[in-house]
Design an enzyme around this catalytic site. Structure first.
Site, PDB file in Angstrom:
ATOM      1  CG  ASP A  52       3.789   4.928  -5.436  1.00 23.76           C
ATOM      2  OD1 ASP A  52       3.181   3.646  -4.931  1.00 23.76           O
ATOM      3  OD2 ASP A  52       4.810   4.823  -6.047  1.00 23.76           O
ATOM      4  CB  SER A  53      -1.090   1.663  -4.507  1.00 25.12           C
ATOM      5  OG  SER A  53      -1.486   2.136  -3.130  1.00 25.12           O
ATOM      6  CG  ASP A  91       4.693   5.179  -1.426  1.00 25.11           C
ATOM      7  OD1 ASP A  91       5.664   4.876  -0.674  1.00 25.11           O
ATOM      8  OD2 ASP A  91       3.803   4.430  -1.867  1.00 25.11           O
ATOM      9  CE  LYS A 121       5.893   2.383   0.934  1.00 23.85           C
ATOM     10  NZ  LYS A 121       6.051   2.204  -0.583  1.00 23.85           N
ATOM     11  CD  GLU A 123       8.339   1.691  -5.405  1.00 28.02           C
ATOM     12  OE1 GLU A 123       9.074   1.323  -6.324  1.00 28.02           O
ATOM     13  OE2 GLU A 123       7.379   1.579  -5.200  1.00 28.02           O
ATOM     14  CD  GLU A 190       4.503  -4.457  -3.636  1.00 29.16           C
ATOM     15  OE1 GLU A 190       5.192  -3.342  -3.491  1.00 29.16           O
ATOM     16  OE2 GLU A 190       3.625  -4.568  -4.502  1.00 29.16           O
TER      17      GLU A 190
HETATM   18  O1  KIV Z   1       1.642   2.247  -2.848  1.00 31.62           O
HETATM   19  C1  KIV Z   1       1.654   1.304  -2.037  1.00 31.62           C
HETATM   20  O2  KIV Z   1       0.256   0.729  -1.774  1.00 31.62           O
HETATM   21  C2  KIV Z   1       2.556   0.526  -1.410  1.00 31.62           C
HETATM   22  C3  KIV Z   1       2.204  -0.899  -0.715  1.00 31.62           C
HETATM   23  C4  KIV Z   1       1.895  -1.889  -1.522  1.00 31.62           C
HETATM   24  C5  KIV Z   1       3.336  -1.250   0.073  1.00 31.62           C
HETATM   25  O3  KIV Z   1       3.793   0.735  -1.615  1.00 31.62           O
END
Ligand code: KIV
Length: 272
Positions: A52-53, A91, A121, A123, A190
């Protein structure tokens, strides 16, 4: 010379657990589009994270919070079309799994069905236990994410190192154990102290993938724009830049601009 201990034709969640058992480190990078994912996959990166980055590096938002499930599915679909070998993990975006387990499952199913990705994934630890359970029960592999969890940035108030305090370190250790016990196939840690990350990696059988978590873990992940040097204003200590694409691309664009202005491009050979 190959530094892989075993050749894997296709990476699965089981390959990652095997890699940990065999002492082979796992290489993971983010990607959000077809062209980049094709290069990453071809380079032998084990796991592609459609993170989600994307909210930051693709859309220019300050945080990861605004990206939607539909947008994540769009990015994931483009990545999946490009890959032959890498495992693709996507994510679950903010707001798509926290409120109730049924919604979490619906979101995970949409990602798997519409994008063709291999895993999701999310959090958090105990707070999202019921959502994780529901998703796992549907047969969808889950990667956990502990330590600095950017979707909670407004709760933390800062992007500094997490779990320096005893009580937070204890919670992180018990969350990691819980994720392992529940059946998650891996966990991202992280921005936590390297010693703590090593202790967690040594205490569980599933791979721990670190970002800013030192070298005692089972693999590493970086955001692709950061490691390629495209985001030159972002300089955390953990970031190693493997290229300076900001400079390279700026030069290329300037050369192109000059060639157009000077009528050097296109040349005789470059026209029909
Ligand atoms: O969204 C992302 O890029 C991440 C990584 C920083 C692990 O969750």
């Amino acid at each position: 010379m190959s530094i892989a201990k075993k050749e894997y034709k296709r990476i699965t969640t089981k390959s990652l657990v095997d890699m940990k058992a065999n002492g082979e480190k796992i290489a993971m990078l983010t990607a959000y589009d077809f062209s980049m994912a094709k290069i990453v996959d071809g380079a032998g990166i084990d796991v592609i994270l459609v993170g989600d980055s994307a909210s930051n590096v693709m859309a220019g938002h300050e945080t990861t919070l605004p990206i939607t499930l539909d947008q994540m599915i769009y990015h994931a679909t483009s990545v999946v079309r490009a890959i032959n070998r890498s495992l693709v993990v996507v994510d679950l975006p903010f707001g798509s799994y926290q409120s109730d387990p049924k919604e979490a499952l619906r979101s995970a199913i949409r990602i798997m069905k519409e994008s063709g990705a291999h895993a999701v994934k999310l959090e958090g630890g105990k707070e999202v236990k019921d959502s994780i359970k529901r998703i796992l029960h549907a047969g969808i592999p889950v990667m956990g994410h502990l330590g600095l969890t950017p979707q909670s940035i407004y709760k933390f108030g800062t992007y500094t190192v997490r779990a320096r305090e005893e009580h937070e370190a204890e919670k992180l250790k018990s969350d990691a154990k819980m994720l392992e016990k529940m059946g998650c196939f891996a966990v991202v840690l992280e921005k936590v102290p390297a010693e703590l990350a090593r202790e967690v990696a040594e205490s569980i059988s599933i791979p721990v993938i670190g970002i800013g978590a030192g070298n005692g873990v089972d693999g590493q992940v970086l955001v692709i724009h950061d490691m390629l040097g495209m985001t030159h204003e972002f300089n955390p200590r953990f970031l190693r830049r493997y290229a300076d694409l900001h400079a390279e691309m700026t030069k290329a664009f300037q050369n192109y601009r000059d060639d157009v202005k000077n009528q050097d491009f296109p040349s005789e050979e470059e026209q029909y």
